[in-house]
Scaffold this motif. Structure first.
Motif, mmCIF file in Angstrom:
data_model
loop_
_atom_site.group_PDB
_atom_site.id
_atom_site.type_symbol
_atom_site.label_atom_id
_atom_site.label_comp_id
_atom_site.label_asym_id
_atom_site.label_seq_id
_atom_site.Cartn_x
_atom_site.Cartn_y
_atom_site.Cartn_z
ATOM 1 N N MET A 1 0.809 -1.215 0.000
ATOM 2 C CA MET A 1 0.000 0.000 0.000
ATOM 3 C C MET A 1 0.846 1.270 0.000
ATOM 4 O O MET A 1 0.470 2.273 0.583
ATOM 5 C CB MET A 1 -0.953 0.014 1.211
ATOM 6 N N ALA B 1 -6.866 -3.480 -7.840
ATOM 7 C CA ALA B 1 -7.438 -3.943 -6.572
ATOM 8 C C ALA B 1 -8.080 -5.318 -6.735
ATOM 9 O O ALA B 1 -7.935 -6.196 -5.873
ATOM 10 C CB ALA B 1 -8.460 -2.936 -6.058
ATOM 11 N N TRP C 1 -5.616 1.222 4.593
ATOM 12 C CA TRP C 1 -5.529 0.541 3.309
ATOM 13 C C TRP C 1 -6.735 0.812 2.417
ATOM 14 O O TRP C 1 -6.614 0.859 1.196
ATOM 15 C CB TRP C 1 -5.359 -0.967 3.521
ATOM 16 N N GLY C 2 -7.900 0.990 3.037
ATOM 17 C CA GLY C 2 -9.111 1.239 2.262
ATOM 18 C C GLY C 2 -8.999 2.474 1.395
ATOM 19 O O GLY C 2 -9.498 2.502 0.257
ATOM 20 N N ILE D 1 -6.812 1.363 -1.607
ATOM 21 C CA ILE D 1 -7.460 0.387 -2.492
ATOM 22 C C ILE D 1 -8.650 1.020 -3.195
ATOM 23 O O ILE D 1 -8.936 0.726 -4.361
ATOM 24 C CB ILE D 1 -7.879 -0.864 -1.700
ATOM 25 N N GLN E 1 -14.184 -0.202 -0.665
ATOM 26 C CA GLN E 1 -14.292 -0.692 0.701
ATOM 27 C C GLN E 1 -14.640 -2.175 0.755
ATOM 28 O O GLN E 1 -14.173 -2.903 1.625
ATOM 29 C CB GLN E 1 -15.343 0.112 1.482
ATOM 30 N N THR F 1 -11.493 -4.087 0.044
ATOM 31 C CA THR F 1 -10.607 -3.935 1.203
ATOM 32 C C THR F 1 -11.024 -4.871 2.329
ATOM 33 O O THR F 1 -10.188 -5.557 2.938
ATOM 34 C CB THR F 1 -10.628 -2.483 1.715
#
Length: 249
Positions: free
Chosen positions: A173, A182, A209-210, A213, A216, A219
């Motif tokens: 990330m 993703a 991280w969301g 990426i 959601q 993620t």
């Protein structure tokens, strides 16, 4: 006559795919004569020789496939003056019981505290114990995933990664992903889930991280698989760079 017999034996060893023993047979015979070995002792000596050579070649192959960017064992890791790992934690990690049980490791913290060093050190321990390991930075991984469909080199590398007992992903990330990247990353994690162990290093916490990426749902699905069985190692925010310490010393 003896030389002819030895040559014939060498050919027969090669047919049995005992190539290392075939090449070394004349020397092994000379040593056996000098030592007055019994037939059983001689058989044991050539068996040990062949197995030793095979293990050395297997180790060399596993090291090549692991693709480590540098080779430094954990014996060289300076424990004093850092708070990433205690001596006890390092000893437990080196036992590799987490790998045998297919647990994941996530090593978090700011740049320079030794996250990659620890990950590679554990990877080297795993290779020496007979495990297949694959190392890639996040940038390399994304590129492999995106080119797997049409580049044979990427297909080969991804096949090795999917078959590895341990996959190390460095700098997870460090950059934002688009939707396709993703999705590809999720499918890889889903494939490795409960097949392999994963070591991740990142200077971003899973909560962040969301944002990188972007999706959601993806993620959450990735985290569900990564965090199912995991040991999280936190490096302190105020920890001085491990690289800077080594440079100073």
């Amino acid at each position: 006559m003896r030389n002819k017999t030895v040559n014939e034996l060498q050919d027969q060893f090669r047919q049995l795919r005992l190539s290392e023993t075939a090449e070394e047979l004349p020397q092994l015979l000379r040593e056996a004569e000098k030592s007055s070995l019994t037939y059983l002792e001689f058989l044991e000596s050539i068996t040990r020789y062949e197995l030793g050579k095979r293990e050395a070649k297997s180790l060399e192959k596993r090291m090549k496939w692991a693709r480590f960017p540098f080779l430094k064992s954990l014996d060289e890791f300076e424990l004093n003056g850092q708070n990433v790992l205690t001596a006890r934690q390092l000893t437990q990690l080196r036992e590799l019981s987490w790998l045998e049980q297919q647990y994941n490791l996530i090593i978090l913290g700011p740049p320079g505290i030794g996250k990659t060093y620890i990950a590679i050190g554990l990877g080297l321990e795993a290779v020496s114990r007979g495990f297949n390991v694959y190392f890639a930075t996040m940038g390399e991984l994304v590129q492999l995933l995106k080119t797997e469909e049409y580049l044979n080199k990427s297909k080969v590398q991804m096949k090795r990664m999917r078959n590895a007992d341990l996959v190390i992903i460095d700098d997870l990330m460090y950059m934002a992903m688009d939707q396709r990247e993703a999705n590809l990353f999720f499918h890889l994690i889903n494939h490795l889930y409960e097949r392999s162990s994963i070591i991740l290093t990142s200077n971003k916490s899973p909560e962040e991280w969301g944002n990188l990426i972007g999706d959601q749902g993806i993620t959450t699905a990735i985290l569900d698989r990564l965090l199912h069985r995991v040991e999280v190692i936190h490096g302190g925010e105020n920890e001085e760079s491990h690289r800077m310490k080594n440079r100073k010393s």
